[in-house]
Design an enzyme around this catalytic site. Structure first.
Site, PDB file in Angstrom:
ATOM      1  N   LYS A 281       2.120   1.041  -9.856  1.00 53.64           N
ATOM      2  CA  LYS A 281       1.276  -0.157  -9.750  1.00 53.64           C
ATOM      3  C   LYS A 281       0.130   0.116  -8.787  1.00 53.64           C
ATOM      4  CE  LYS A 281       2.252  -5.111  -9.287  1.00 53.64           C
ATOM      5  NZ  LYS A 281       3.210  -6.033  -8.652  1.00 53.64           N
TER       6      LYS A 281
HETATM    7  C1  E4P Z   1       2.790  -9.310  -9.813  1.00 56.56           C
HETATM    8  O1  E4P Z   1       3.055  -8.188 -10.138  1.00 56.56           O
HETATM    9  C2  E4P Z   1       2.845  -9.811  -8.446  1.00 56.56           C
HETATM   10  O2  E4P Z   1       3.908  -9.176  -7.788  1.00 56.56           O
HETATM   11  C3  E4P Z   1       3.122 -11.288  -8.351  1.00 56.56           C
HETATM   12  O3  E4P Z   1       3.196 -11.893  -9.619  1.00 56.56           O
HETATM   13  C4  E4P Z   1       2.322 -12.021  -7.353  1.00 56.56           C
HETATM   14  O4  E4P Z   1       2.668 -13.377  -7.377  1.00 56.56           O
HETATM   15  P1  E4P Z   1       2.304 -14.394  -6.213  1.00 56.56           P
HETATM   16  O5  E4P Z   1       0.888 -14.804  -6.361  1.00 56.56           O
HETATM   17  O6  E4P Z   1       3.241 -15.555  -6.440  1.00 56.56           O
HETATM   18  O7  E4P Z   1       2.547 -13.680  -4.918  1.00 56.56           O
END
Ligand code: E4P
Length: 216
Positions: free
Chosen positions: A83
């Site tokens: 990622k």
């Molecule tokens: C996605 O890969 C992220 O980890 C995540 O969806 C972020 O979500 P949040 O905005 O609730 O922190």
């Protein structure tokens, strides 16, 4: 639509897996920090439970650092997806890793042109953050719609992974718009199976049965 769990909690991963609906897992540095365990160890544990794609985010913000960390992450298990942030360095790292057959998830995508760029660079997944856009008064779901249109227009193969999903209404609209994947906390997944009329219906069925036949 594939369903991923957005969590670094091993307990949550096991619970989602036991439901029989888990296609993958996404983690990020904030989620890992909450768990207070070493990142690599937790990723290894998650990959033992979930055989689908498990996203492991890099901490580095520079191209070389991202490549270095990404190459370490993929040694953990064969289902690790690297990622990377949707930045200039991130898109370069995406291209370099994709050329070597490494799957990437391009995170922190807040505009559709970022999604176009990362798809051109060979990303496996792009993560538009719906909830965080809604938080600042913008249209998170509109971003999913735009990316879907652009990817369809040009036959781009990158999968749209709706992220920052906060509630079931987000999930419903992701499915209606044709997002390939949505990643969400365990509560959103379990909330999909809740409706007051379902509970009420069970209550009525059991009461009627008890009245007629007694016992349970
Ligand atoms: C996605 O890969 C992220 O980890 C995540 O969806 C972020 O979500 P949040 O905005 O609730 O922190």
């Amino acid at each position: 639509m594939h369903l991923y769990l957005d969590s670094a909690s091993l307990d949550d991963v096991k619970k989602a897996h036991d439901l029989g609906v888990l296609d993958g897992v996404t983690t990020n540095p904030s989620l890992i920090a909450k768990e207070g365990v070493p990142y690599a160890k937790r990723l290894e544990e998650i990959c033992r439970v979930c055989k689908g794609p498990v996203s492991a985010e890099v901490i580095a913000t520079d191209y070389e650092g991202m490549l270095r960390e990404g190459r370490e992450h993929i040694k953990i298990a064969s289902n690790i997806v690297v990622k990377l942030p949707s930045t200039i360095d991130g898109v370069r790292a995406c291209k370099a890793l994709a050329d070597q057959g490494v799957k990437t998830n391009m995170t922190l995508c807040f505009q559709s042109l970022q999604a176009l760029m990362v798809a051109k660079a060979g990303a496996f997944l792009v993560s538009p953050f719906i909830g965080r856009l809604d938080d600042i008064g913008q249209d998170g779901m509109g971003l999913i719609r735009e990316i879907k249109t652009i990817y369809t227009n040009y036959g781009l193969k990158t999968k749209i992974l709706a992220a920052s999903v906060r509630h079931t209404n987000h999930l419903l609209h992701c499915a209606l718009l044709g997002a390939d994947v949505a990643t969400c906390p365990l509560k959103v997944i379990t909330d999909c199976m809740k409706h007051p009329l379902t509970d009420k219906g069970i209550e009525i069925f059991l009461a009627d049965y008890k009245k007629a036949f007694g016992g349970q």
